[in-house]
Design a protein around this motif. Structure first.
Motif, short mmCIF file in Angstrom:
data_model
loop_
_atom_site.label_atom_id
_atom_site.label_comp_id
_atom_site.label_asym_id
_atom_site.label_seq_id
_atom_site.Cartn_x
_atom_site.Cartn_y
_atom_site.Cartn_z
N ILE A 12 0.84 -1.21 0.00
CA ILE A 12 0.00 0.00 0.00
C ILE A 12 0.88 1.25 0.00
O ILE A 12 0.63 2.19 -0.77
CB ILE A 12 -0.98 -0.01 1.20
N ALA A 16 1.08 4.00 -3.00
CA ALA A 16 0.82 5.41 -2.68
C ALA A 16 2.00 6.28 -3.12
O ALA A 16 1.81 7.36 -3.69
CB ALA A 16 0.57 5.57 -1.19
N MET A 20 1.93 9.25 -5.89
CA MET A 20 2.41 10.60 -5.58
C MET A 20 3.45 11.06 -6.59
O MET A 20 3.42 12.20 -7.05
CB MET A 20 3.02 10.64 -4.17
#
Length: 50
Positions: A12, A16, A20
């Motif tokens: 995860i 992420a 980004m």
């Protein structure tokens, strides 16, 4: 079982992080394109004004 949870958390966090990076890259590209268009616009107006 706990190792699996840690593994999921790492996945995860990695996803992420990639998202980004992608978003920041996209924003930078959009800003560069806008600056390029603005420069072309000013050059065009400068030559038209003359």
């Amino acid at each position: 079982m706990e190792n699996l949870d840690i593994f999921k958390l790492i996945i995860i966090l990695f996803v992420a992080f990639l998202i980004m990076k992608l978003i920041s890259f996209s924003i930078r590209m959009i800003i560069n394109i806008l600056i390029f268009i603005a420069i072309l616009y000013f050059i065009f107006h400068y030559f038209v004004a003359k």
